[in-house]
Design an enzyme around this catalytic site. Structure first.
Site, PDB file in Angstrom:
ATOM      1  N   TYR A 101       0.853  -1.190   0.000  1.00 48.31           N
ATOM      2  CA  TYR A 101       0.000   0.000   0.000  1.00 48.31           C
ATOM      3  C   TYR A 101       0.891   1.242   0.000  1.00 48.31           C
ATOM      4  O   TYR A 101       1.864   1.313   0.757  1.00 48.31           O
ATOM      5  CB  TYR A 101      -0.891   0.022   1.253  1.00 48.31           C
ATOM      6  CG  TYR A 101      -1.680   1.306   1.392  1.00 48.31           C
ATOM      7  CD1 TYR A 101      -2.987   1.388   0.904  1.00 48.31           C
ATOM      8  CD2 TYR A 101      -1.106   2.429   1.979  1.00 48.31           C
ATOM      9  CE1 TYR A 101      -3.703   2.572   1.002  1.00 48.31           C
ATOM     10  CE2 TYR A 101      -1.819   3.624   2.068  1.00 48.31           C
ATOM     11  CZ  TYR A 101      -3.105   3.684   1.582  1.00 48.31           C
ATOM     12  OH  TYR A 101      -3.800   4.851   1.661  1.00 48.31           O
ATOM     13  N   GLU A 189      -3.235   7.441  -4.299  1.00 45.70           N
ATOM     14  CA  GLU A 189      -3.101   6.172  -3.577  1.00 45.70           C
ATOM     15  C   GLU A 189      -2.948   4.998  -4.543  1.00 45.70           C
ATOM     16  O   GLU A 189      -3.657   4.923  -5.546  1.00 45.70           O
ATOM     17  CB  GLU A 189      -4.348   5.953  -2.706  1.00 45.70           C
ATOM     18  CG  GLU A 189      -4.326   4.667  -1.902  1.00 45.70           C
ATOM     19  CD  GLU A 189      -5.686   4.371  -1.244  1.00 45.70           C
ATOM     20  OE1 GLU A 189      -5.877   4.740  -0.091  1.00 45.70           O
ATOM     21  OE2 GLU A 189      -6.537   3.762  -1.915  1.00 45.70           O
TER      22      GLU A 189
END
Ligand code: GDP
Ligand code: MN
Length: 388
Positions: A101, A189
């Protein structure tokens, strides 16, 4: 403005961030053509602005054209958490070794950019934060210094990414930071950022939110605007040039000035209510603005009372009052109004309202913001069947 995954990947590509080769499609035939072009096996991905598409059946692997056709026809038109799938993104399938992530946001409290990086990707970062917060590396970036490759590498090491992924991931972080800053994002993201079995690293998903305040320097954003999915309230507000954000409470809010609107939200919360929206009508609170604002709020079925909080500066109290009286002639409101009118010529304004012949059940005036908020919240709760 939130982008779809395919737009986010196109945005990433401008900053040289590697993504899988693929293309977007709105029909089954187009999807098959994109799959043929990308090369099998491919992944067919529903384009909706909501997470957890995989679990909902919106992400499928296809080994050949027949499977691509089947999946595309199932996914197009699918309802994922209330979002209807109008487009699919079809890309070459990746051979995943590990999922990470990575994101950049602004940490307002620290007044710095924030990198969040974790070796536990592919799941919602909120659940990692809840179950294993130590697995997320948080790294503040001074906006003046920027993010060096060395800092990015250190973050990858700290997050315990596979040593084989560190070089590739660090390079992507530097590019993603450029995308975030020069690209004027509120959020950039990648989840998951993958390490492939062949040792390469690339972005498998893209979540990009653009900062609307920077739109003036990005004419290329117009194409994203065209596919933007606003809820009906937001659409109506946009056509009237109102600064409006829909929330899920029961007290509709109108204020002049963003700061005052935010304080109003806080005060409503403080006295046990919940705001249905943020709405700043700006400096000129004339009848047209007030009518538009009340129309937008009236459209919201959850609204049980309306709190108008005006502090007259350049805007004068009698103009506001006349605007409201006129607006009430034009809009048939479902909810009662509580108004706090203060500042320039507030006395005149209040007396205009008092003498306009509007019944107290429809409009009442309170002297302070706190009292007005209490009254509005009491009305909202009363109509909910709970006693305030
Ligand atoms: P989201 O769950 O809606 O955020 O969708 P993502 O694009 O992040 O994909 C969810 C998951 O699907 C990923 O974490 C992967 O595990 C899986 N996935 C997506 N694309 C591929 C692919 O090309 N190959 C493989 N093996 N898995 C994939
Ligand atoms: Mn994802």
């Amino acid at each position: 403005m939130d982008l779809f995954e395919y737009q986010g990947k196109q945005y990433f590509a401008r900053y040289d961030i590697p993504v899988s080769p693929g293309g977007v499609a709105t029909t089954v035939d187009e999807a098959v053509a994109q799959a043929d072009a990308a090369g099998y096996p491919v992944v067919v991905k529903a384009q909706v602005q909501v997470g957890g598409r995989g679990k909902a059946g919106g992400i499928k692997l296809a080994n050949d054209a027949a499977e691509a056709r089947l999946h595309a026809s199932n996914i197009l038109g699918m309802d994922i958490k209330g979002h209807i799938v109008k487009r699919v993104w079809v890309e070459r399938a990746s051979d995943i070794a590990e999922e990470y992530y990575a994101s950049f946001t602004l940490d307002r409290a620290a007044k710095k950019h924030l990198l969040m990086l974790s070796a536990e990707g592919g799941v919602e970062i909120e659940s990692v934060a809840a179950s294993n917060p130590d697995a997320i590396v948080m790294c503040h970036i001074n906006p003046v210094d920027g993010l060096s490759l060395a800092d990015a590498r250190q973050a990858c090491v700290d997050a315990r990414l596979n040593p084989a992924a560190v070089d590739g991931a660090a390079e992507i972080l530097v590019k993603l930071y450029r995308c975030f800053t020069e690209g004027d994002c509120d959020l950039a993201e990648i989840n998951p950022l993958i390490l492939r079995s062949d040792g390469g690293v690339h972005a498998l998903d893209a979540k990009v939110s653009l900062d609307n305040n920077a739109a003036f320097r990005h004419p290329e954003w117009d194409e994203y605007r065209a596919t933007e999915e606003l809820d009906e309230r937001e659409q109506l507000a946009r056509t009237h040039d109102l600064q409006y954000i829909g929330l899920d409470g029961t007290v509709g809010i109108i204020a002049n000035g963003a700061g005052l609107a935010m304080s109003t939200l806080d005060v409503v919360n403080q006295v046990g209510g919940s705001a249905a929206n943020f709405l700043d009508i700006g400096g000129g609170a004339n009848a047209d603005m007030m009518t538009a604002a009340l129309e937008v709020i009236n459209f919201d079925q959850n609204v049980r009372s309306i709190l108008i909080n005006i502090f007259g500066g350049i805007t004068r109290g009698e103009d506001v009052a006349n605007g409201i009286v006129e607006a009430l002639r034009r809009v048939d409101l479902r909810a009662p109004i509580v108004i706090r009118l203060d500042g320039t010529n507030a006395e005149q304004g209040r007396s205009i309202l008092a003498n306009a012949g509007i019944p107290e059940s429809k409009l009442r005036s309170e002297p302070t913001m706190l009292e007005a908020a209490r009254a509005a919240v009491a009305l909202a709760n009363e109509k909910n069947g709970t006693v305030a």
